[in-house]
Write a protein that holds these residues in place. Structure first.
Motif, mmCIF file in Angstrom:
data_model
loop_
_atom_site.group_PDB
_atom_site.id
_atom_site.type_symbol
_atom_site.label_atom_id
_atom_site.label_comp_id
_atom_site.label_asym_id
_atom_site.label_seq_id
_atom_site.Cartn_x
_atom_site.Cartn_y
_atom_site.Cartn_z
ATOM 1 N N ALA A 13 0.827 -1.212 0.000
ATOM 2 C CA ALA A 13 0.000 0.000 0.000
ATOM 3 C C ALA A 13 0.864 1.266 0.000
ATOM 4 N N VAL A 14 1.946 1.255 0.764
ATOM 5 C CA VAL A 14 2.828 2.424 0.820
ATOM 6 C C VAL A 14 3.592 2.575 -0.491
ATOM 7 N N GLN A 15 4.042 1.460 -1.052
ATOM 8 C CA GLN A 15 4.747 1.518 -2.334
ATOM 9 C C GLN A 15 3.840 2.140 -3.403
ATOM 10 N N LYS A 16 2.587 1.717 -3.425
ATOM 11 C CA LYS A 16 1.623 2.243 -4.394
ATOM 12 C C LYS A 16 1.397 3.736 -4.165
ATOM 13 N N LEU A 17 1.224 4.137 -2.922
ATOM 14 C CA LEU A 17 0.997 5.542 -2.598
ATOM 15 C C LEU A 17 2.181 6.407 -3.023
ATOM 16 N N VAL A 18 3.391 5.943 -2.738
ATOM 17 C CA VAL A 18 4.594 6.701 -3.107
ATOM 18 C C VAL A 18 4.651 6.876 -4.627
ATOM 19 N N LYS A 19 4.429 5.796 -5.351
ATOM 20 C CA LYS A 19 4.466 5.881 -6.819
ATOM 21 C C LYS A 19 3.422 6.863 -7.346
ATOM 22 N N GLU A 20 2.213 6.808 -6.789
ATOM 23 C CA GLU A 20 1.151 7.716 -7.229
ATOM 24 C C GLU A 20 1.507 9.170 -6.946
ATOM 25 N N LYS A 21 2.025 9.427 -5.757
ATOM 26 C CA LYS A 21 2.393 10.806 -5.398
ATOM 27 C C LYS A 21 3.542 11.306 -6.269
ATOM 28 N N PHE A 22 4.499 10.441 -6.540
ATOM 29 C CA PHE A 22 5.606 10.819 -7.424
ATOM 30 C C PHE A 22 5.074 11.150 -8.820
ATOM 31 N N GLU A 23 4.170 10.323 -9.332
ATOM 32 C CA GLU A 23 3.609 10.581 -10.655
ATOM 33 C C GLU A 23 2.880 11.919 -10.691
ATOM 34 N N GLU A 24 2.153 12.245 -9.615
ATOM 35 C CA GLU A 24 1.412 13.512 -9.547
ATOM 36 C C GLU A 24 2.335 14.721 -9.702
ATOM 37 N N VAL A 25 3.538 14.621 -9.157
ATOM 38 C CA VAL A 25 4.469 15.757 -9.207
ATOM 39 C C VAL A 25 5.564 15.548 -10.256
ATOM 40 N N LYS A 26 5.304 14.595 -11.149
ATOM 41 C CA LYS A 26 6.180 14.333 -12.297
ATOM 42 C C LYS A 26 7.596 13.883 -11.905
ATOM 43 N N ILE A 27 7.683 13.056 -10.877
ATOM 44 C CA ILE A 27 8.950 12.432 -10.496
ATOM 45 C C ILE A 27 8.942 11.019 -11.052
ATOM 46 N N THR A 28 10.003 10.667 -11.758
ATOM 47 C CA THR A 28 10.111 9.350 -12.371
ATOM 48 C C THR A 28 11.039 8.465 -11.548
ATOM 49 N N ILE A 29 10.569 7.279 -11.249
ATOM 50 C CA ILE A 29 11.412 6.282 -10.580
ATOM 51 C C ILE A 29 12.190 5.569 -11.679
#
Length: 129
Positions: A13-29
């Motif tokens: 759940a935390v991994q998913k949340l982090v990825k979503e928040k990063f995508e919102e602010v245009k941060i690419t993993i």
């Protein structure tokens, strides 16, 4: 960019949340993976990341610390011994030396530190909490 999750938060759940928040602010993993403890220690990854803290706690010899007069007074008041005398008697150690001398791992040292803090048997030479 690197992303670090603390072990207790490394759940789906935390991994998913982090990825979503990063995508919102245009941060690419760009890369994900696991680094084992032995590699972290060998490459000093935590030490380098938290250099200022690690430098004082683990990498610097106590004799090389710049201790202000107010810190020396706190030390003497708390332990009944002058800082210089403690150095001469080799009674002060950095974290790495303490682990080696007393055969402790990082968790055991942390447990002892937490107990000393709770018992008000630590002092700070300078600022910080």
């Amino acid at each position: 960019m690197s992303r670090t999750q603390q072990p207790h938060a490394n759940v789906e759940a935390v991994q998913k949340l982090v990825k979503e928040k990063f995508e919102e602010v245009k941060i690419t993993i760009t890369k994900e993976g696991t680094i084992e403890g032995a590699e972290i220690d060998k490459k000093l990854l935590i030490d380098n990341h938290y250099y200022a803290i690690a430098n004082k706690a683990k990498l610097t010899q106590p004799k090389d610390l710049v201790v202000p007069e107010s810190g020396k007074k706190k030390f003497e008041d708390a332990f009944g011994l002058k800082w210089e005398d403690a150095l001469k008697g080799q009674l002060v150690l950095n974290a790495a030396e303490a682990c080696k001398k007393y055969k402790l791992d990082a968790n055991e040292l942390n447990e002892r530190w937490a107990k000393a803090k709770k018992d008000k048997k630590i002092i700070k030479f300078g600022g910080g909490k």
